[in-house]
Design an enzyme around this catalytic site. Structure first.
Site, PDB file in Angstrom:
ATOM      1  N   HIS A 109      13.871 -15.649  11.337  1.00  0.00           N
ATOM      2  CA  HIS A 109      13.429 -15.532  12.892  1.00  0.00           C
ATOM      3  C   HIS A 109      11.797 -15.770  13.063  1.00  0.00           C
ATOM      4  O   HIS A 109      11.448 -16.117  13.966  1.00  0.00           O
ATOM      5  CB  HIS A 109      13.834 -14.361  13.530  1.00  0.00           C
ATOM      6  CG  HIS A 109      15.412 -14.529  13.673  1.00  0.00           C
ATOM      7  ND1 HIS A 109      16.215 -13.609  14.668  1.00  0.00           N
ATOM      8  CD2 HIS A 109      16.391 -15.350  13.150  1.00  0.00           C
ATOM      9  CE1 HIS A 109      17.300 -13.912  14.932  1.00  0.00           C
ATOM     10  NE2 HIS A 109      17.602 -14.924  14.004  1.00  0.00           N
ATOM     11  N   CYS A 138       0.799  -1.028   0.000  1.00  0.00           N
ATOM     12  CA  CYS A 138      -0.077  -0.080   0.046  1.00  0.00           C
ATOM     13  C   CYS A 138       0.981   1.194   0.040  1.00  0.00           C
ATOM     14  O   CYS A 138       2.280   1.113  -0.232  1.00  0.00           O
ATOM     15  CB  CYS A 138      -1.023  -0.060   1.169  1.00  0.00           C
ATOM     16  SG  CYS A 138      -0.369   0.300   2.682  1.00  0.00           S
TER      17      CYS A 138
HETATM   18  C1  RB5 Z   1      -4.074   5.391   0.459  1.00  0.00           C
HETATM   19  O1  RB5 Z   1      -3.888   6.885   0.075  1.00  0.00           O
HETATM   20  C2  RB5 Z   1      -3.201   5.124   1.575  1.00  0.00           C
HETATM   21  O2  RB5 Z   1      -3.527   5.438   2.818  1.00  0.00           O
HETATM   22  C3  RB5 Z   1      -2.790   3.768   1.820  1.00  0.00           C
HETATM   23  O3  RB5 Z   1      -2.327   3.223   0.610  1.00  0.00           O
HETATM   24  C4  RB5 Z   1      -1.922   3.185   2.915  1.00  0.00           C
HETATM   25  O4  RB5 Z   1      -0.678   4.014   2.780  1.00  0.00           O
HETATM   26  C5  RB5 Z   1      -2.464   3.014   4.079  1.00  0.00           C
HETATM   27  O5  RB5 Z   1      -1.707   2.851   5.184  1.00  0.00           O
END
Ligand code: RB5
Length: 150
Positions: A101, A68
């Site tokens: 680990h 993300c």
């Molecule tokens: C998306 O904008 C962002 O909030 C997501 O990708 C992530 O970083 C959340 O933890």
């Protein structure tokens, strides 16, 4: 690493790095299960962590890669599943340790924090490094998952 399918998923904040890591896995001849998202979509990272957790639970893949924007949200979401040991990784040392680990079965990256070359190196180490077992197996067992299952 023996022959495995690697599941890969991201939200929109990690989609470019996810695509690059799918290419890296394909270059290595590894079967990839790409669970999305695809470029241009704005999505919610917990949904993609859940999709990947389900793929590992079903046996459609043995390990996973999640991305993300920061790597934080999707790793929190993934680790809510008991069978997932997801490690948010920024460097080679972490990539090695999470296998040796912690027997991590999912590696997580921040698409906005980690460059493609570093992520490729880390993913390679993650794939090539075995769990050490021994005293670490006792500790991993206390996490409630199944150590050595993947
Ligand atoms: C998306 O904008 C962002 O909030 C997501 O990708 C992530 O970083 C959340 O933890």
């Amino acid at each position: 690493m023996t022959s495995q399918t690697i599941a890969v998923a991201s939200d929109h904040g990690g989609v470019e790095l996810k695509q690059a890591l799918c290419e890296f896995l394909a270059e290595r001849g590894i079967e990839v299960l790409d669970l999305g998202t695809q470029p241009g979509e704005s999505v919610d990272y917990p949904d993609y962590a859940d999709k990947l957790a389900q793929a590992l639970a079903d046996g459609r893949a043995q390990r996973g890669v999640l991305v993300c924007g920061s790597g934080i949200g999707i790793s929190i979401a993934a680790n809510r599943h008991r069978h997932i040991r997801a490690a948010l990784i920024h460097d080679a040392y972490g990539a090695r340790m999470c296998r040796q680990h912690n027997d991590a079965n999912v590696i997580v990256f921040g698409g906005r924090t980690t460059g493609v070359e570093v992520a490729r190196d880390c993913l390679g180490i993650f794939l090539d490094t075995e769990f050490e077992g021994g005293r670490h197996a006792r500790r991993v067992a206390k996490l409630g998952g199944e150590p050595g299952c993947c």
